[in-house]
Design an enzyme around this catalytic site. Structure first.
Site, PDB file in Angstrom:
ATOM      1  N   TYR A 231       0.787  -1.223   0.000  1.00 47.01           N
ATOM      2  CA  TYR A 231       0.000   0.000   0.000  1.00 47.01           C
ATOM      3  C   TYR A 231       0.824   1.280   0.000  1.00 47.01           C
ATOM      4  O   TYR A 231       0.267   2.368  -0.101  1.00 47.01           O
ATOM      5  CB  TYR A 231      -0.935   0.017   1.221  1.00 47.01           C
ATOM      6  CG  TYR A 231      -1.880  -1.153   1.230  1.00 47.01           C
ATOM      7  CD1 TYR A 231      -2.946  -1.225   0.339  1.00 47.01           C
ATOM      8  CD2 TYR A 231      -1.705  -2.204   2.128  1.00 47.01           C
ATOM      9  CE1 TYR A 231      -3.812  -2.310   0.343  1.00 47.01           C
ATOM     10  CE2 TYR A 231      -2.565  -3.291   2.142  1.00 47.01           C
ATOM     11  CZ  TYR A 231      -3.613  -3.335   1.253  1.00 47.01           C
ATOM     12  OH  TYR A 231      -4.464  -4.397   1.255  1.00 47.01           O
TER      13      TYR A 231
ATOM     14  N   ASN B 157     -13.587   3.197  -1.788  1.00 46.29           N
ATOM     15  CA  ASN B 157     -12.562   2.168  -1.693  1.00 46.29           C
ATOM     16  C   ASN B 157     -13.087   1.196  -0.640  1.00 46.29           C
ATOM     17  O   ASN B 157     -12.913   1.417   0.554  1.00 46.29           O
ATOM     18  CB  ASN B 157     -11.212   2.749  -1.281  1.00 46.29           C
ATOM     19  CG  ASN B 157     -10.129   1.680  -1.216  1.00 46.29           C
ATOM     20  OD1 ASN B 157     -10.415   0.493  -1.152  1.00 46.29           O
ATOM     21  ND2 ASN B 157      -8.877   2.114  -1.228  1.00 46.29           N
TER      22      ASN B 157
ATOM     23  N   ASP C 121     -25.821  -3.684  -2.617  1.00 41.85           N
ATOM     24  CA  ASP C 121     -27.240  -3.317  -2.632  1.00 41.85           C
ATOM     25  C   ASP C 121     -27.434  -1.842  -2.289  1.00 41.85           C
ATOM     26  O   ASP C 121     -28.258  -1.160  -2.907  1.00 41.85           O
ATOM     27  CB  ASP C 121     -28.033  -4.201  -1.675  1.00 41.85           C
ATOM     28  CG  ASP C 121     -28.214  -5.626  -2.188  1.00 41.85           C
ATOM     29  OD1 ASP C 121     -27.973  -5.867  -3.386  1.00 41.85           O
ATOM     30  OD2 ASP C 121     -28.583  -6.489  -1.371  1.00 41.85           O
TER      31      ASP C 121
ATOM     32  N   HIS D 113      -8.994   1.379  -5.775  1.00 42.26           N
ATOM     33  CA  HIS D 113      -8.134   0.525  -4.955  1.00 42.26           C
ATOM     34  C   HIS D 113      -6.700   1.007  -5.109  1.00 42.26           C
ATOM     35  O   HIS D 113      -6.245   1.262  -6.222  1.00 42.26           O
ATOM     36  CB  HIS D 113      -8.239  -0.944  -5.380  1.00 42.26           C
ATOM     37  CG  HIS D 113      -9.603  -1.493  -5.170  1.00 42.26           C
ATOM     38  ND1 HIS D 113     -10.047  -1.927  -3.944  1.00 42.26           N
ATOM     39  CD2 HIS D 113     -10.638  -1.639  -6.029  1.00 42.26           C
ATOM     40  CE1 HIS D 113     -11.291  -2.330  -4.065  1.00 42.26           C
ATOM     41  NE2 HIS D 113     -11.672  -2.162  -5.311  1.00 42.26           N
ATOM     42  N   ILE D 114      -6.000   1.113  -4.019  1.00 43.59           N
ATOM     43  CA  ILE D 114      -4.620   1.586  -4.026  1.00 43.59           C
ATOM     44  C   ILE D 114      -3.708   0.574  -4.712  1.00 43.59           C
ATOM     45  O   ILE D 114      -2.857   0.934  -5.519  1.00 43.59           O
ATOM     46  CB  ILE D 114      -4.155   1.878  -2.586  1.00 43.59           C
ATOM     47  CG1 ILE D 114      -4.959   3.061  -2.028  1.00 43.59           C
ATOM     48  CG2 ILE D 114      -2.656   2.141  -2.524  1.00 43.59           C
ATOM     49  CD1 ILE D 114      -4.802   3.289  -0.543  1.00 43.59           C
ATOM     50  N   SER D 115      -3.905  -0.695  -4.407  1.00 47.51           N
ATOM     51  CA  SER D 115      -3.084  -1.754  -5.008  1.00 47.51           C
ATOM     52  C   SER D 115      -3.857  -2.417  -6.150  1.00 47.51           C
ATOM     53  O   SER D 115      -5.079  -2.345  -6.199  1.00 47.51           O
ATOM     54  CB  SER D 115      -2.717  -2.796  -3.950  1.00 47.51           C
ATOM     55  OG  SER D 115      -3.881  -3.475  -3.512  1.00 47.51           O
TER      56      SER D 115
ATOM     57  N   ARG E  48      -9.211 -12.072  -3.631  1.00 49.55           N
ATOM     58  CA  ARG E  48      -9.461 -10.630  -3.693  1.00 49.55           C
ATOM     59  C   ARG E  48      -9.854 -10.153  -5.089  1.00 49.55           C
ATOM     60  O   ARG E  48     -10.234  -8.997  -5.261  1.00 49.55           O
ATOM     61  CB  ARG E  48      -8.214  -9.856  -3.248  1.00 49.55           C
ATOM     62  CG  ARG E  48      -7.810 -10.092  -1.821  1.00 49.55           C
ATOM     63  CD  ARG E  48      -6.592  -9.249  -1.472  1.00 49.55           C
ATOM     64  NE  ARG E  48      -5.984  -9.646  -0.226  1.00 49.55           N
ATOM     65  CZ  ARG E  48      -6.388  -9.239   0.976  1.00 49.55           C
ATOM     66  NH1 ARG E  48      -7.414  -8.430   1.071  1.00 49.55           N
ATOM     67  NH2 ARG E  48      -5.787  -9.654   2.057  1.00 49.55           N
TER      68      ARG E  48
END
Length: 146
Positions: free
Chosen positions: A24, A75, A88, A101-103, A112
């Protein structure tokens, strides 16, 4: 039209800068917030910046943002591949949504890879570190002005 962009950060993002810096980076959540403040201001918007480890709280914020914010950057972190409930809530939200998403998820553990949130998002940005937030905010601002 609202002049506020809602930014929601999911679980453990409050640990940025100390949690797995090899994944990260060393930027903190405060750095992310400062980047978002600057970017939104340049685009003529304010931000409502939040972080929670609680799925229920995130769902509540999404629903509260409906009709009162110009766009949503989310995020979802650890809820990305697990939370149908957040999906939902996002499907109820009435303005553009961008997932950040950072990564790069595609380079992480296979569990993931899938994202429920992507089904509600107009776009997804991943793997650019915290700069992904800047890219997303600029696009949200553009869509909000349209």
């Amino acid at each position: 039209m609202s002049d506020t962009l809602l930014i929601i950060n999911g679980p453990n993002l409050d640990m940025l800068g100390t949690r797995q810096p090899e994944v990260y980076g060393h930027d903190t959540l405060a750095d992310v917030e400062a980047l978002c403040e600057r970017t939104a201001k340049e685009e003529g918007f304010a931000i409502d910046f939040r972080q929670s480890d609680s799925e229920a709280e995130i769902m509540k914020w999404i629903k509260q943002g409906r009709g009162s914010t110009a766009g949503l950057l989310i995020n979802p972190a650890g809820f990305t591949s697990t939370s149908i409930a957040i999906l939902d809530s996002l499907l109820i939200y009435d303005r553009p949504i961008i997932e950040v998403h950072i990564s790069p998820l595609f380079k992480r553990d296979e569990f993931r890879h899938p994202s429920h949130v992507s089904r509600a998002a107009a776009a997804k940005i991943e793997g650019f570190g915290i700069r992904g937030y800047e890219f997303a905010l600029r696009k949200l601002a553009e869509w909000a002005r349209a």
